[in-house]
Design an enzyme around this catalytic site. Structure first.
Site, short mmCIF file in Angstrom:
data_model
loop_
_atom_site.label_atom_id
_atom_site.label_comp_id
_atom_site.label_asym_id
_atom_site.label_seq_id
_atom_site.Cartn_x
_atom_site.Cartn_y
_atom_site.Cartn_z
N HIS A 84 -0.65 0.65 9.60
CA HIS A 84 -1.94 1.09 9.06
C HIS A 84 -2.84 1.49 10.21
CE1 HIS A 84 -0.23 -2.16 6.57
NE2 HIS A 84 -0.47 -1.32 5.60
N GLY A 100 0.83 -1.20 0.00
CA GLY A 100 0.00 0.00 0.00
C GLY A 100 0.86 1.25 0.00
N SER A 101 0.29 2.36 -0.47
CA SER A 101 0.97 3.65 -0.34
C SER A 101 0.72 4.19 1.06
CB SER A 101 0.45 4.63 -1.39
OG SER A 101 0.84 4.22 -2.67
N GLY A 102 1.38 5.31 1.37
CA GLY A 102 1.20 5.93 2.68
C GLY A 102 2.34 5.61 3.63
N HIS A 103 3.31 4.82 3.18
CA HIS A 103 4.44 4.43 4.03
C HIS A 103 5.75 5.06 3.54
CE1 HIS A 103 1.61 1.63 5.62
NE2 HIS A 103 1.53 0.95 4.50
N ASP A 130 -1.60 -8.01 0.25
CA ASP A 130 -0.35 -8.03 -0.52
C ASP A 130 -0.02 -9.46 -0.94
OD1 ASP A 130 -0.30 -5.40 0.23
OD2 ASP A 130 1.66 -5.44 1.17
#
Lengths: 221, 331
Positions: free
Chosen positions: B219, B54-57, B110
């Protein structure tokens, strides 16, 4: 014995897509008992793309068609249901890549491959109250007809739909052990699993689409 | 929560476009598949090392593409796994005769999407294998995971595999190295605040002004427990003990130490945390060979940090010291 053609698969997928769209709310309601209430919406988003892209789908073989469906479903059905349903179509498609018609024995093998794919991808086994508890009896029923030269495909379809429909009531009071439902375990008791209901409803709708009177009704949709 | 955002639905695409524009020589960008890859890849003489989460990391993992690190990254939306076709395209476009190694952080989404893409690619004759990273000691299972979560320790797996791949290591050799790093690395994090995905518009969990979440996931998944805010040293002590005792590390070990910011904590505070971590290492007889203080694997603007310890041997020390270049840089 009669063969199952690409046109038969097209009719079946088309009917299944209509099932998913018509039951968007109902399947989500079933999911709200113990899941996160998005199963109907997720399934419908995937099958909506199947409908929208219908005319452009690869029809060079049964396998090519199913692999295309697999990609659309995995991509567009949200959450874990996407790769699980997508894997089922992919495994079935890989066994029919060069075929434009198949035998009942081929179908049984494709279904077995799909079931194994679902087990591997999602980690569920028979008895966990997932779509496997509808698909495995369906596969077993089809297996009974394999090798019978006088088997009528329409009867096989009706019987397959009947065992899937039976699975709804038979598993209703089980505790869900996989997927989102497993976090809320006991809350799933008394509510049918939305995946099982979806499979049964799709099979009953496929019966209707090809003019076979289903043995019973699965859905309120 | 105020954010720099245009249409929230385009947040990830616009970030990727920015990364590509900032690195025109080094990177290529394929918008249809959120794919960022090295301009000089695939290289037929080298295994391609790729990741997609996921993005955001950020900077994980999209800004870890570059020489000596990842060859490509295919992120999904904020906190969402990349869809199967992104994963598949990533493998297909990076396919090298020496193989493709997919490094997967242990989250259900994932794993499922990459596993399916790998199966499709293998059916087409592409030599691709995967490795699962699960370094977070906080909890066994979570709302996103069966087993332990993959968090900041991911950086060390990428660094070691990226360096070895650059030197021509085979796919099986890289799997062995990934396995070695993952088996020797442990992480635990703590959150002071929540975070807000741009498209969601509200914090993903509630936390009081005087509370911390010990063992938080990247998350915002719950950790071990909610606690009252306490002095920095006491927080480090709790993270350090959890990580140290889990492996367990032992006196005489040579280690790499990472204090990773979760996105909203200033680097000054991270060094306050590092100070105590270094004291604890000394007290326990650990020799710090390399240290990493900064943002490596974040959770948007969450205030908080994680502590990672990696036990080293001569092979890993050598791989960590190898040159690398990525999109985030301060010089």
């Amino acid at each position: 014995m009669q063969e199952i053609t690409l046109a038969d698969f097209e009719r079946a997928i088309k009917a299944a897509a209509e099932t998913a769209l018509r039951n968007e709310k109902y399947f989500s309601e079933l999911d709200s008992a113990a899941g996160d209430a998005d199963f109907g919406v997720s399934l419908a988003s995937g099958f909506r793309v199947v409908q929208n892209d219908w005319d452009q789908l690869d029809r060079s073989s049964i396998g090519a068609f199913l692999l295309k469906i697999s990609m659309i479903i995995s991509r567009n059905v949200g959450g874990c249901s996407g790769p699980i349903w997508g894997t089922a179509f992919m495994r079935a498609g890989m066994l029919s890549r060069d075929k434009t018609s198949i035998t009942l024995e081929d179908l049984e093998k494709m279904l077995t491959a799909a079931i194994e794919g679902i087990q591997q991808r999602g980690g569920a086994v028979e008895g966990d109250k997932t779509l496997l508890d509808a698909l495995i009896p369906v596969r077993n029923k089809i297996k009974e007809y394999v090798g019978k030269p006088d088997a009528d495909l329409r009867e096989v379809l009706r019987e397959a739909a009947a065992v899937a429909t039976e699975a709804i009531e038979r598993t209703k009071n089980w505790v869900a052990k996989r997927g989102r439902q497993s976090f809320t375990g006991e809350r799933s008791v008394g509510t049918p699993d939305p995946g099982i209901v979806a499979i049964a409803t799709m099979l009953n709708d496929i019966c209707k689409a090809v003019g076979v009177e289903p043995a019973s009704q699965a859905s309120n949709g | 929560m105020k954010k720099f955002v245009n249409d929230p639905a385009n947040f990830v695409a616009e970030m990727l476009e920015g990364v590509a524009l900032a690195n025109p020589e080094m990177l290529r960008y394929v918008p249809e598949y959120n794919l960022i890859y090295r301009a000089d890849r695939p290289n037929p003489d080298k295994v391609s090392v790729v990741q997609g989460s996921g993005s955001g990391h950020e900077p994980a993992h999209i800004m870890a593409v570059g020489p000596g690190m990842l060859d490509a990254a295919a992120p999904g939306n904020v906190f969402s796994a990349p869809p199967v076709d992104y994963c598949y395209e990533c493998i297909k476009r990076l396919a090298s005769p020496k193989g493709v190694l997919v490094l997967i952080n242990n989250y259900q989404g994932d794993r499922m999407n990459w596993d399916m893409a790998i199966e499709m690619a293998q059916a087409e004759g592409i030599n691709v294998k995967s490795f699962i990273i699960d370094d977070d000691v906080a909890v066994q299972d979570s709302t996103h995971t069966v087993g332990r979560r993959g968090v900041a320790g991911n950086f060390f797996v990428i660094k070691a595999c990226g360096a070895a791949a650059e030197r021509g290591a085979s796919l099986d050799e890289l799997l062995r190295i990934a396995q070695k790093v993952n088996s020797q690395v442990r992480t635990m994090g703590v959150a002071l605040t929540s975070c807000t995905p741009p498209a969601k518009g509200k914090p993903i969990f509630e936390i009081g002004d005087d509370e911390i979440e010990v063992g938080v996931g990247i998350h915002g998944e719950p950790g071990r427990r909610r606690d009252k805010l306490k002095p920095a040293d006491a927080i480090v002590d709790e993270l350090f003990d959890a990580v140290f005792n889990d492996l367990p590390f032992k006196s005489g070990d040579r280690v790499a130490v990472m204090i990773n910011g979760l996105g909203g904590t200033p680097i000054s505070e991270l060094y306050v945390l590092y100070r105590r971590a270094a004291q604890r290492c000394k007290e326990k007889g650990l020799t710090i060979v390399r240290n990493y203080v900064g943002e490596y694997c974040t959770s948007l603007e969450m205030a908080g940090a994680s502590l990672t310890l990696l036990r080293l041997d001569s092979e890993l020390e050598d791989l960590l010291a190898a040159p690398a270049e990525v999109a985030v840089r301060i010089f």
